[in-house]
Design a protein around this motif. Structure first.
Motif, mmCIF file in Angstrom:
data_model
loop_
_atom_site.group_PDB
_atom_site.id
_atom_site.type_symbol
_atom_site.label_atom_id
_atom_site.label_comp_id
_atom_site.label_asym_id
_atom_site.label_seq_id
_atom_site.Cartn_x
_atom_site.Cartn_y
_atom_site.Cartn_z
ATOM 1 N N LEU A 1 1.032 -1.134 0.065
ATOM 2 C CA LEU A 1 0.103 -0.080 0.143
ATOM 3 C C LEU A 1 0.964 1.327 0.077
ATOM 4 N N SER A 2 1.915 1.353 0.656
ATOM 5 C CA SER A 2 2.839 2.245 0.994
ATOM 6 C C SER A 2 3.470 2.602 -0.422
ATOM 7 N N PHE A 3 3.845 1.521 -1.350
ATOM 8 C CA PHE A 3 4.568 1.738 -2.699
ATOM 9 C C PHE A 3 3.360 2.345 -3.599
ATOM 10 N N ALA A 4 2.319 2.002 -3.513
ATOM 11 C CA ALA A 4 1.135 2.340 -4.371
ATOM 12 C C ALA A 4 0.807 3.831 -4.258
ATOM 13 N N CYS A 5 0.816 4.178 -3.009
ATOM 14 C CA CYS A 5 0.537 5.637 -2.629
ATOM 15 C C CYS A 5 1.533 6.621 -3.135
ATOM 16 N N VAL A 6 2.861 6.189 -2.830
ATOM 17 C CA VAL A 6 4.007 6.891 -3.314
ATOM 18 C C VAL A 6 3.945 7.004 -4.927
ATOM 19 N N GLY A 7 3.594 5.920 -5.542
ATOM 20 C CA GLY A 7 3.718 6.044 -7.027
ATOM 21 C C GLY A 7 2.573 6.923 -7.480
ATOM 22 N N ALA A 8 1.479 6.983 -6.987
ATOM 23 C CA ALA A 8 0.314 7.788 -7.375
ATOM 24 C C ALA A 8 0.740 9.317 -6.942
ATOM 25 N N PHE A 9 1.272 9.402 -5.727
ATOM 26 C CA PHE A 9 1.953 11.017 -5.448
ATOM 27 C C PHE A 9 2.874 11.247 -6.567
ATOM 28 N N ALA A 10 3.708 10.536 -6.816
ATOM 29 C CA ALA A 10 4.767 10.734 -7.725
ATOM 30 C C ALA A 10 3.980 11.244 -9.029
ATOM 31 N N GLN A 11 3.314 10.481 -9.466
ATOM 32 C CA GLN A 11 2.650 11.052 -11.063
ATOM 33 C C GLN A 11 1.841 12.393 -10.826
ATOM 34 N N ALA A 12 1.213 12.494 -9.608
ATOM 35 C CA ALA A 12 0.441 13.918 -9.475
ATOM 36 C C ALA A 12 1.496 14.817 -9.264
ATOM 37 N N THR A 13 2.781 14.657 -8.641
ATOM 38 C CA THR A 13 3.516 15.840 -8.484
ATOM 39 C C THR A 13 4.289 16.110 -9.639
ATOM 40 N N ALA A 14 4.761 15.062 -10.532
ATOM 41 C CA ALA A 14 5.378 15.183 -11.654
ATOM 42 C C ALA A 14 4.821 16.209 -12.696
ATOM 43 N N ALA A 15 3.545 16.255 -12.566
ATOM 44 C CA ALA A 15 2.744 17.305 -13.411
ATOM 45 C C ALA A 15 2.486 18.577 -13.113
ATOM 46 N N SER A 16 2.514 18.485 -11.669
ATOM 47 C CA SER A 16 2.269 20.089 -10.986
ATOM 48 C C SER A 16 3.580 20.524 -10.931
ATOM 49 N N THR A 17 4.620 19.838 -10.919
ATOM 50 C CA THR A 17 6.092 20.390 -11.018
ATOM 51 C C THR A 17 6.428 21.074 -12.104
ATOM 52 N N THR A 18 5.906 20.321 -13.153
ATOM 53 C CA THR A 18 6.303 20.785 -14.622
ATOM 54 C C THR A 18 5.578 22.384 -14.667
ATOM 55 N N GLN A 19 4.411 22.389 -14.278
ATOM 56 C CA GLN A 19 3.645 23.697 -14.380
ATOM 57 C C GLN A 19 4.174 24.616 -13.484
ATOM 58 N N ARG A 20 4.543 24.455 -12.461
ATOM 59 C CA ARG A 20 5.402 25.084 -11.509
ATOM 60 C C ARG A 20 6.406 25.675 -12.087
ATOM 61 N N ASP A 21 7.416 25.223 -13.014
ATOM 62 C CA ASP A 21 8.443 25.428 -13.350
ATOM 63 C C ASP A 21 8.012 26.414 -14.539
ATOM 64 N N VAL A 22 7.086 26.267 -15.389
ATOM 65 C CA VAL A 22 6.756 27.161 -16.286
ATOM 66 C C VAL A 22 6.132 28.427 -15.661
ATOM 67 N N ASN A 23 5.496 28.256 -14.664
ATOM 68 C CA ASN A 23 4.745 29.601 -13.905
ATOM 69 C C ASN A 23 6.020 30.296 -13.475
ATOM 70 N N GLN A 24 7.096 29.602 -12.868
ATOM 71 C CA GLN A 24 8.271 30.518 -12.264
ATOM 72 C C GLN A 24 9.133 31.049 -13.228
ATOM 73 N N GLN A 25 9.114 30.287 -14.315
ATOM 74 C CA GLN A 25 9.993 30.893 -15.546
ATOM 75 C C GLN A 25 9.444 32.246 -16.049
ATOM 76 N N THR A 26 8.017 32.283 -16.132
ATOM 77 C CA THR A 26 7.252 33.436 -16.482
ATOM 78 C C THR A 26 7.263 34.710 -15.686
ATOM 79 N N ARG A 27 7.320 34.243 -14.174
ATOM 80 C CA ARG A 27 7.454 35.282 -13.246
ATOM 81 C C ARG A 27 8.959 35.839 -13.386
ATOM 82 N N ILE A 28 9.897 35.259 -13.652
ATOM 83 C CA ILE A 28 11.357 35.656 -13.843
ATOM 84 C C ILE A 28 11.211 36.743 -14.946
ATOM 85 N N GLU A 29 10.767 35.916 -16.090
ATOM 86 C CA GLU A 29 11.009 36.928 -17.496
ATOM 87 C C GLU A 29 10.086 38.237 -17.030
ATOM 88 N N ASN A 30 8.896 38.142 -16.540
ATOM 89 C CA ASN A 30 8.210 39.279 -16.020
ATOM 90 C C ASN A 30 9.050 40.096 -15.265
#
Length: 82
Positions: free
Chosen positions: A10-39
């Motif tokens: 169960l622990s491995f299953a939860c970590v895997g689901a968390f990792a998938q959700a985190t990867a997508a949100s991290t990519t969007q966070r990087d895009v947002n941060q780069q936009t803020r830096i450019e602005n």
């Protein structure tokens, strides 16, 4: 013994689901941060030196994130083998 194996699976299953959700949100966070830096560069609230520091810090965070994701992947593969 069986409870330990079930808990580990169960622990491995939860970590895997968390990792998938985190990867997508991290990519969007990087895009947002780069936009803020450019602005910040455009409107003068950041100097080029400050922008460079922020980008280097982000790069370090990305390296750490990739290391964690690779550990999660190893954990998932170990969880499937048991």
């Amino acid at each position: 013994m069986n409870r330990t194996l079930i808990a580990a699976a169960l622990s491995f299953a939860c970590v895997g689901a968390f990792a998938q959700a985190t990867a997508a949100s991290t990519t969007q966070r990087d895009v947002n941060q780069q936009t803020r830096i450019e602005n910040g560069l455009k409107d003068g609230s950041l100097t080029t030196r400050e922008a460079g520091q922020l980008e280097r810090e982000q790069s370090r965070v990305d390296v750490k994130f990739r290391a964690i994701m690779s550990l999660v992947a190893v954990g998932r593969s170990l969880g499937r083998a048991s």
